[in-house]
Motif scaffolding. Structure first.
Motif, PDB file in Angstrom:
ATOM      1  N   ILE A 130     -58.006  48.674  -4.841  1.00  0.00           N
ATOM      2  CA  ILE A 130     -59.249  49.251  -4.017  1.00  0.00           C
ATOM      3  C   ILE A 130     -60.217  48.019  -3.334  1.00  0.00           C
ATOM      4  CG2 ILE A 130     -61.309  50.778  -4.452  1.00  0.00           C
ATOM      5  CD1 ILE A 130     -59.640  52.016  -6.865  1.00  0.00           C
ATOM      6  N   GLY A 131     -60.480  48.260  -2.084  1.00  0.00           N
ATOM      7  CA  GLY A 131     -61.359  47.300  -1.755  1.00  0.00           C
ATOM      8  C   GLY A 131     -62.665  47.850  -1.772  1.00  0.00           C
ATOM      9  N   ASN A 132     -63.660  47.135  -2.088  1.00  0.00           N
ATOM     10  CA  ASN A 132     -65.088  47.420  -2.499  1.00  0.00           C
ATOM     11  C   ASN A 132     -66.069  46.736  -1.588  1.00  0.00           C
ATOM     12  OD1 ASN A 132     -64.886  48.702  -5.431  1.00  0.00           O
ATOM     13  ND2 ASN A 132     -63.320  47.041  -5.284  1.00  0.00           N
ATOM     14  N   LEU A 133     -67.214  47.435  -1.673  1.00  0.00           N
ATOM     15  CA  LEU A 133     -68.393  46.767  -1.491  1.00  0.00           C
ATOM     16  C   LEU A 133     -68.852  46.295  -2.663  1.00  0.00           C
ATOM     17  CD1 LEU A 133     -69.976  49.412   1.084  1.00  0.00           C
ATOM     18  CD2 LEU A 133     -68.370  47.432   1.693  1.00  0.00           C
ATOM     19  N   HIS A 134     -69.509  44.896  -2.737  1.00  0.00           N
ATOM     20  CA  HIS A 134     -69.875  44.558  -3.889  1.00  0.00           C
ATOM     21  C   HIS A 134     -71.258  45.107  -4.410  1.00  0.00           C
ATOM     22  CE1 HIS A 134     -66.362  41.890  -4.496  1.00  0.00           C
ATOM     23  NE2 HIS A 134     -66.814  41.069  -3.510  1.00  0.00           N
ATOM     24  N   LYS A 135     -71.982  45.269  -3.577  1.00  0.00           N
ATOM     25  CA  LYS A 135     -73.432  45.723  -3.711  1.00  0.00           C
ATOM     26  C   LYS A 135     -73.757  47.182  -3.394  1.00  0.00           C
ATOM     27  CE  LYS A 135     -74.785  41.212  -4.576  1.00  0.00           C
ATOM     28  NZ  LYS A 135     -74.886  41.057  -5.810  1.00  0.00           N
ATOM     29  N   PRO A 136     -74.389  47.909  -4.371  1.00  0.00           N
ATOM     30  CA  PRO A 136     -74.673  49.238  -4.256  1.00  0.00           C
ATOM     31  C   PRO A 136     -75.207  49.507  -2.774  1.00  0.00           C
ATOM     32  CG  PRO A 136     -75.367  48.677  -6.050  1.00  0.00           C
ATOM     33  CD  PRO A 136     -75.124  47.408  -5.522  1.00  0.00           C
ATOM     34  N   ALA A 137     -74.738  50.535  -2.107  1.00  0.00           N
ATOM     35  CA  ALA A 137     -75.254  51.074  -0.781  1.00  0.00           C
ATOM     36  C   ALA A 137     -75.125  52.430  -1.042  1.00  0.00           C
ATOM     37  CB  ALA A 137     -74.260  50.282   0.275  1.00  0.00           C
ATOM     38  N   PRO A 138     -75.783  53.120   0.199  1.00  0.00           N
ATOM     39  CA  PRO A 138     -75.830  54.792   0.124  1.00  0.00           C
ATOM     40  C   PRO A 138     -74.443  55.373   0.051  1.00  0.00           C
ATOM     41  CG  PRO A 138     -77.655  53.978   1.464  1.00  0.00           C
ATOM     42  CD  PRO A 138     -76.854  52.810   1.104  1.00  0.00           C
ATOM     43  N   ASN A 139     -73.488  54.757   0.894  1.00  0.00           N
ATOM     44  CA  ASN A 139     -72.163  55.119   0.913  1.00  0.00           C
ATOM     45  C   ASN A 139     -71.166  54.730  -0.057  1.00  0.00           C
ATOM     46  OD1 ASN A 139     -72.074  52.551   2.531  1.00  0.00           O
ATOM     47  ND2 ASN A 139     -70.218  52.996   2.893  1.00  0.00           N
ATOM     48  N   TYR A 140     -71.586  53.686  -0.911  1.00  0.00           N
ATOM     49  CA  TYR A 140     -70.682  53.186  -1.821  1.00  0.00           C
ATOM     50  C   TYR A 140     -71.640  52.583  -2.925  1.00  0.00           C
ATOM     51  CZ  TYR A 140     -66.356  51.378  -3.730  1.00  0.00           C
ATOM     52  OH  TYR A 140     -65.518  50.966  -4.611  1.00  0.00           O
ATOM     53  N   ASN A 141     -71.636  52.897  -4.249  1.00  0.00           N
ATOM     54  CA  ASN A 141     -72.382  52.865  -5.161  1.00  0.00           C
ATOM     55  C   ASN A 141     -71.587  52.908  -6.631  1.00  0.00           C
ATOM     56  OD1 ASN A 141     -72.501  55.602  -6.022  1.00  0.00           O
ATOM     57  ND2 ASN A 141     -74.139  55.686  -4.280  1.00  0.00           N
ATOM     58  N   PRO A 142     -72.101  52.446  -7.670  1.00  0.00           N
ATOM     59  CA  PRO A 142     -71.338  52.700  -8.857  1.00  0.00           C
ATOM     60  C   PRO A 142     -70.947  54.021  -9.210  1.00  0.00           C
ATOM     61  CG  PRO A 142     -72.906  51.219  -9.253  1.00  0.00           C
ATOM     62  CD  PRO A 142     -73.113  51.794  -7.923  1.00  0.00           C
ATOM     63  N   GLU A 143     -71.681  55.143  -9.028  1.00  0.00           N
ATOM     64  CA  GLU A 143     -71.272  56.638  -9.275  1.00  0.00           C
ATOM     65  C   GLU A 143     -69.789  56.852  -8.449  1.00  0.00           C
ATOM     66  OE1 GLU A 143     -74.213  55.293  -8.607  1.00  0.00           O
ATOM     67  OE2 GLU A 143     -74.773  55.550 -10.509  1.00  0.00           O
ATOM     68  N   ILE A 144     -69.682  56.406  -7.207  1.00  0.00           N
ATOM     69  CA  ILE A 144     -68.674  56.887  -6.011  1.00  0.00           C
ATOM     70  C   ILE A 144     -67.480  56.171  -6.756  1.00  0.00           C
ATOM     71  CG2 ILE A 144     -67.846  56.635  -3.936  1.00  0.00           C
ATOM     72  CD1 ILE A 144     -70.635  56.905  -2.874  1.00  0.00           C
ATOM     73  N   LEU A 145     -67.555  54.751  -7.139  1.00  0.00           N
ATOM     74  CA  LEU A 145     -66.445  54.325  -7.716  1.00  0.00           C
ATOM     75  C   LEU A 145     -65.869  54.925  -8.802  1.00  0.00           C
ATOM     76  CD1 LEU A 145     -64.106  52.023  -7.590  1.00  0.00           C
ATOM     77  CD2 LEU A 145     -66.000  50.397  -8.434  1.00  0.00           C
ATOM     78  N   PHE A 146     -66.977  55.089  -9.744  1.00  0.00           N
ATOM     79  CA  PHE A 146     -66.810  55.788 -11.023  1.00  0.00           C
ATOM     80  C   PHE A 146     -65.850  57.024 -10.704  1.00  0.00           C
ATOM     81  CE2 PHE A 146     -67.715  59.268 -14.259  1.00  0.00           C
ATOM     82  CZ  PHE A 146     -67.341  58.460 -15.244  1.00  0.00           C
ATOM     83  N   ASN A 147     -66.273  57.810  -9.705  1.00  0.00           N
ATOM     84  CA  ASN A 147     -65.581  59.119  -9.449  1.00  0.00           C
ATOM     85  C   ASN A 147     -64.343  58.779  -8.943  1.00  0.00           C
ATOM     86  OD1 ASN A 147     -67.682  60.840 -10.192  1.00  0.00           O
ATOM     87  ND2 ASN A 147     -68.479  60.655  -8.006  1.00  0.00           N
ATOM     88  N   ILE A 148     -64.157  57.770  -8.302  1.00  0.00           N
ATOM     89  CA  ILE A 148     -62.683  57.378  -7.718  1.00  0.00           C
ATOM     90  C   ILE A 148     -61.780  57.114  -9.100  1.00  0.00           C
ATOM     91  CG2 ILE A 148     -61.390  55.690  -6.612  1.00  0.00           C
ATOM     92  CD1 ILE A 148     -63.645  55.410  -4.305  1.00  0.00           C
TER      93      ILE A 148
END
Length: 272
Positions: free
Chosen positions: A28-46
């Motif tokens: 899974i490729g990530n953005l390291h820093k939280p952003a509106p389109n990608y944050n810990p909650e979104i990754l947690f759901n994945i």
């Protein structure tokens, strides 16, 4: 009698191959820093949808206790999402796969901050129209390749986890590590500017940048080998690899090469 024994061995081998559970690797490729389109909650759901047995992190062993618990702040999307996931699913395992001592290694060798200083100087030369036409074309192509990646990185995770984005990342990194040195290795501005390393030795921008360019291959290949080692030690498990999305193309390429003829499959997080 020998024929019967041989037949039994063949049958047992076939049965073993059929029943051995396939190891799954999901990068899974990530953005390291939280952003509106990608944050810990979104990754947690994945992660909840994937249900990994192991979560591998782009950090080294210094971030972990001997029993692989986080031992220091790790306030990036990957760290925060993993903490949330482990709290809910404590049977899940965490592991590092990064090149050991990456940051200090780069500083000690003189790659940092010569990488940043070299690119800054190159940008100044380009703006002052002091590069040759071919050199300017290389640098402008390099900078332009970042724009489509910014667009994709501003959308949902599927947009920066697919072959099309991987291809743009590969081209952009090719220019950064293969084409930019075609400029820095022939211009005196990079030969005659120096940085002092922690041991007191001087290193030119040219040499520091070339070391950094070479380290891109060393680092990614080391990470892929570490992922493979963990995968082979935990056969039949589902293993999620969390990485910056600019590394994804390289890790996938290496893992596909290393997993040939092995009972390992590589999947996307959004595949069934």
């Amino acid at each position: 009698m020998k024929k019967i024994i041989t037949l039994l061995l063949i049958t047992a081998t076939i049965f073993s191959c059929k029943t051995e559970k396939v190891t799954e690797i999901i990068v899974i490729g990530n953005l390291h820093k939280p952003a509106p389109n990608y944050n810990p909650e979104i990754l947690f759901n994945i992660l909840e949808k994937v249900k990994p047995d192991f979560i591998l992190h782009e950090i080294d062993s210094s971030f972990f206790t001997p029993d692989f618990k986080f031992n220091k702040p790790y306030n990036e999307n990957e760290g925060m999402a993993s903490k949330m996931y482990i709290e809910k699913y404590p049977e899940t395992h965490l592991r590092p796969y990064e090149f050991e001592g990456r940051n200090q290694y780069r500083i000690d060798k003189g790659m940092r901050p010569t990488d940043r200083l070299t690119l800054k100087l190159l940008d100044s030369l380009n703006n002052a129209k002091l590069l040759t036409a071919s050199q300017s074309k290389i640098f402008n192509t390099y900078t332009a390749l970042l724009e489509p990646l910014k667009v994709r990185a501003s959308k949902s995770p599927e947009n920066f986890n697919n072959p099309q984005t991987d291809s743009i990342c590969e081209q952009r990194q090719f220019y950064q590590y293969q084409m930019i040195p075609k400029i820095t290795n022939v211009r005196n501005e990079f030969e005659n500017r120096f940085l002092t390393k922690p041991n007191g030795e001087k290193i030119s921008y040219r040499d520091g940048y070339q070391l950094w360019a070479d380290f891109w291959d060393v680092r990614n290949q080391t990470m892929a080998k570490n992922i493979m080692k963990i995968s082979e030690q935990n056969k039949g498990k589902r293993i999620v690899v969390l990485t910056g999305f600019m590394h994804r193309y390289y890790l996938l390429k290496e893992l596909k090469r290393l997993t040939k003829e092995k009972n390992i499959t590589i999947k996307e997080f959004y595949q069934k």
